[in-house]
Design an enzyme around this catalytic site. Structure first.
Site, PDB file in Angstrom:
ATOM      1  N   TRP A  54     -23.576  14.158  24.844  1.00 53.66           N
ATOM      2  CA  TRP A  54     -23.824  14.851  23.571  1.00 53.66           C
ATOM      3  C   TRP A  54     -24.463  13.914  22.561  1.00 53.66           C
ATOM      4  O   TRP A  54     -25.341  14.311  21.795  1.00 53.66           O
ATOM      5  CB  TRP A  54     -22.545  15.486  23.034  1.00 53.66           C
ATOM      6  CG  TRP A  54     -22.060  16.582  23.932  1.00 53.66           C
ATOM      7  CD1 TRP A  54     -20.867  16.647  24.592  1.00 53.66           C
ATOM      8  CD2 TRP A  54     -22.774  17.781  24.296  1.00 53.66           C
ATOM      9  NE1 TRP A  54     -20.791  17.802  25.339  1.00 53.66           N
ATOM     10  CE2 TRP A  54     -21.946  18.505  25.175  1.00 53.66           C
ATOM     11  CE3 TRP A  54     -24.030  18.302  23.972  1.00 53.66           C
ATOM     12  CZ2 TRP A  54     -22.335  19.737  25.734  1.00 53.66           C
ATOM     13  CZ3 TRP A  54     -24.413  19.522  24.513  1.00 53.66           C
ATOM     14  CH2 TRP A  54     -23.566  20.219  25.386  1.00 53.66           C
TER      15      TRP A  54
ATOM     16  N   ASP B 112     -20.223  13.901  15.155  1.00 56.21           N
ATOM     17  CA  ASP B 112     -19.966  15.153  15.863  1.00 56.21           C
ATOM     18  C   ASP B 112     -18.501  15.147  16.294  1.00 56.21           C
ATOM     19  O   ASP B 112     -18.091  14.322  17.114  1.00 56.21           O
ATOM     20  CB  ASP B 112     -20.904  15.214  17.084  1.00 56.21           C
ATOM     21  CG  ASP B 112     -20.664  16.423  17.978  1.00 56.21           C
ATOM     22  OD1 ASP B 112     -19.731  17.200  17.723  1.00 56.21           O
ATOM     23  OD2 ASP B 112     -21.437  16.581  18.953  1.00 56.21           O
TER      24      ASP B 112
ATOM     25  N   LYS C 157     -14.807  24.654  21.007  1.00 51.58           N
ATOM     26  CA  LYS C 157     -13.925  23.762  21.748  1.00 51.58           C
ATOM     27  C   LYS C 157     -12.486  23.925  21.249  1.00 51.58           C
ATOM     28  O   LYS C 157     -11.600  24.220  22.025  1.00 51.58           O
ATOM     29  CB  LYS C 157     -14.382  22.305  21.596  1.00 51.58           C
ATOM     30  CG  LYS C 157     -15.844  22.075  21.946  1.00 51.58           C
ATOM     31  CD  LYS C 157     -16.131  22.239  23.437  1.00 51.58           C
ATOM     32  CE  LYS C 157     -17.584  22.524  23.749  1.00 51.58           C
ATOM     33  NZ  LYS C 157     -18.528  21.474  23.460  1.00 51.58           N
TER      34      LYS C 157
HETATM   35  C1  LIG Z   1     -19.948  21.299  23.450  1.00 56.22           C
HETATM   36  C2  LIG Z   1     -20.413  20.195  22.607  1.00 56.22           C
HETATM   37  C3  LIG Z   1     -21.662  20.224  21.968  1.00 56.22           C
HETATM   38  C4  LIG Z   1     -22.654  21.358  22.155  1.00 56.22           C
HETATM   39  O1  LIG Z   1     -22.222  22.489  21.500  1.00 56.22           O
HETATM   40  P1  LIG Z   1     -23.146  23.787  21.419  1.00 56.22           P
HETATM   41  O2  LIG Z   1     -22.400  24.611  20.407  1.00 56.22           O
HETATM   42  O3  LIG Z   1     -23.177  24.390  22.774  1.00 56.22           O
HETATM   43  O4  LIG Z   1     -24.470  23.383  20.950  1.00 56.22           O
HETATM   44  C5  LIG Z   1     -21.994  19.172  21.159  1.00 56.22           C
HETATM   45  N1  LIG Z   1     -21.162  18.141  20.976  1.00 56.22           N
HETATM   46  C6  LIG Z   1     -19.955  18.075  21.575  1.00 56.22           C
HETATM   47  C7  LIG Z   1     -19.086  16.895  21.337  1.00 56.22           C
HETATM   48  C8  LIG Z   1     -19.542  19.098  22.405  1.00 56.22           C
HETATM   49  O5  LIG Z   1     -18.348  19.025  23.007  1.00 56.22           O
END
Ligand SMILES: *Cc1c(COP(=O)(O)O)cnc(C)c1O
Length: 360
Positions: free
Chosen positions: A101, A171, A195
């Site tokens: 990511w 993030d 998540k």
């Molecule tokens: C799942 C995830 C993403 C991507 O998320 P989307 O909503 O599918 O774009 C980005 N960063 C992390 C840490 C993730 O677990």
């Protein structure tokens, strides 16, 4: 009706109480004779939903007044573009690469400016977090970027990097609301909600107010300019109304659980049950260094692909879903987010013990 123990990394398990409440309100939300999916996003009913969601999130995370909370669309990946577009004044950003990511965010930002990798754990398949106490942060960097919890690899920063005065953008998609965070340690933090919070399609960005300006990269789409969204209180266009409504319910559920200190205790307890088992097992092994282990995503292997496949198959038959590891890593991964009850982890460990005994 039989609910499974769902160890999916995302979209992931939601609190059963929240799902039941949403089901009960499906046909008639609070006497208005329609569901939240069917009402105007400009209605007083929806205004109350989004305002309460924000207020509850602010309370849970203790968000300072000088940070804006934006409910946006496009998932976390959309912010991979929005961040450079809104923050790259010098067109330079530094990245710490601890997994896919972070790498994707780096690749996307590279389309807009000069990007530097100032640390990485790719040399050991992202099984650790690099020492970030004294990195060579670029003099003209607009920001330093991290992915705090690495959903795929199962690592988490236990201390934030020393950015030497540069902005920190993080993030937190897969660790958000699992424990308290000090929001003012970040300049921008954001999370895709699927998540640990709600249905896919909503991303929440928490941004220090002074970073939300008209001074964005040329060509930035109106929708990706944070100022558009901040000025319109996340209602520039039709937001993902139903997703925001479920997020709001999860925030209330978290408050009822005792808030983030209480969640941290529960999550530590759950993670310990699983990691303690892995540490003494002769068959199953965790894949990351102990100090950097995530409380939310726990990857493990047997060291034998056939045995891994057998485990995934038999665990599924026994009511444990989505334990297969990420397609790029293999093995297994148990995601044990807020809504996974302790009982689910206890039962999983019992199942693993039995599998180990049966397959010696
Ligand atoms: C799942 C995830 C993403 C991507 O998320 P989307 O909503 O599918 O774009 C980005 N960063 C992390 C840490 C993730 O677990």
């Amino acid at each position: 009706m039989a609910r499974v123990y769902n160890f999916s990394a995302g979209p992931a398990v939601l609190p059963e109480d929240v799902l039941k409440e949403a089901a009960a309100e499906m046909l008639d939300y609070k006497g208005c004779g329609m569901s939240v999916m069917e009402m105007s996003h400009r209605s007083p009913m929806f205004a109350q939903i989004i305002e309460e969601a924000e207020a509850d999130l602010r309370e849970l995370m203790n968000i300072p007044d000088n940070y804006k909370v934006l409910f946006l669309q496009g998932g976390a990946s959309q912010q991979f573009s929005a961040i450079p577009m809104n923050l790259m004044k010098n067109k330079v950003a530094d990245f710490i690469i601890t997994g896919q990511w972070a790498k994707k965010a780096y690749q996307e930002a590279s389309r807009y400016g000069k990007t530097n990798i100032i640390a990485s754990s790719e040399d050991k398949t992202f099984s650790y977090i690099p020492d970030c106490s004294d990195l060579e942060v670029s003099e003209d960097a607009d920001y330093v970027y991290i992915c705090e919890n690495n959903t795929i690899y199962g690592t988490k920063y236990k201390t934030l990097p020393n950015t030497k005065g540069k902005l920190l953008v993080a993030d937190l998609s897969s660790c958000i609301l699992s424990e308290p965070v000090n929001v003012s340690d970040y300049d921008v933090l954001y999370f895709g909600v699927q998540k640990n919070v709600g249905p896919a399609g909503v991303v929440v960005s928490i941004i220090r107010e002074d970073l939300i300006t008209d001074d964005v990269l040329e060509g930035t789409p109106t929708m990706l300019k944070w100022k558009t969204q901040a000025d319109a209180k996340s209602l520039y266009n039709t937001p993902p109304c139903y997703g925001i409504y479920i997020c709001g319910k999860v925030f209330k559920w978290l408050k009822a659980q005792g808030g983030l200190e209480a969640m941290k205790e529960k999550n530590e307890e759950k993670a310990k049950i699983l990691y303690d088992f892995l540490d003494q097992s002769e068959m199953f092994k965790g894949t990351v260094v102990k100090e950097d282990r995530s409380m939310m995503n726990v990857p493990f292997i047997t060291g034998n692909d056939d045995l891994d496949a057998k485990f995934v198959k038999e665990s599924k038959a026994a009511g444990f879903e989505n334990l297969k590891g990420h397609r790029t890593v293999g093995g297994m991964r148990a995601s044990i987010y807020n809504a996974m009850p302790k009982e689910g982890v206890v039962k999983l460990v019992e199942f693993m013990k039995k599998f180990e005994a049966d397959n010696k």
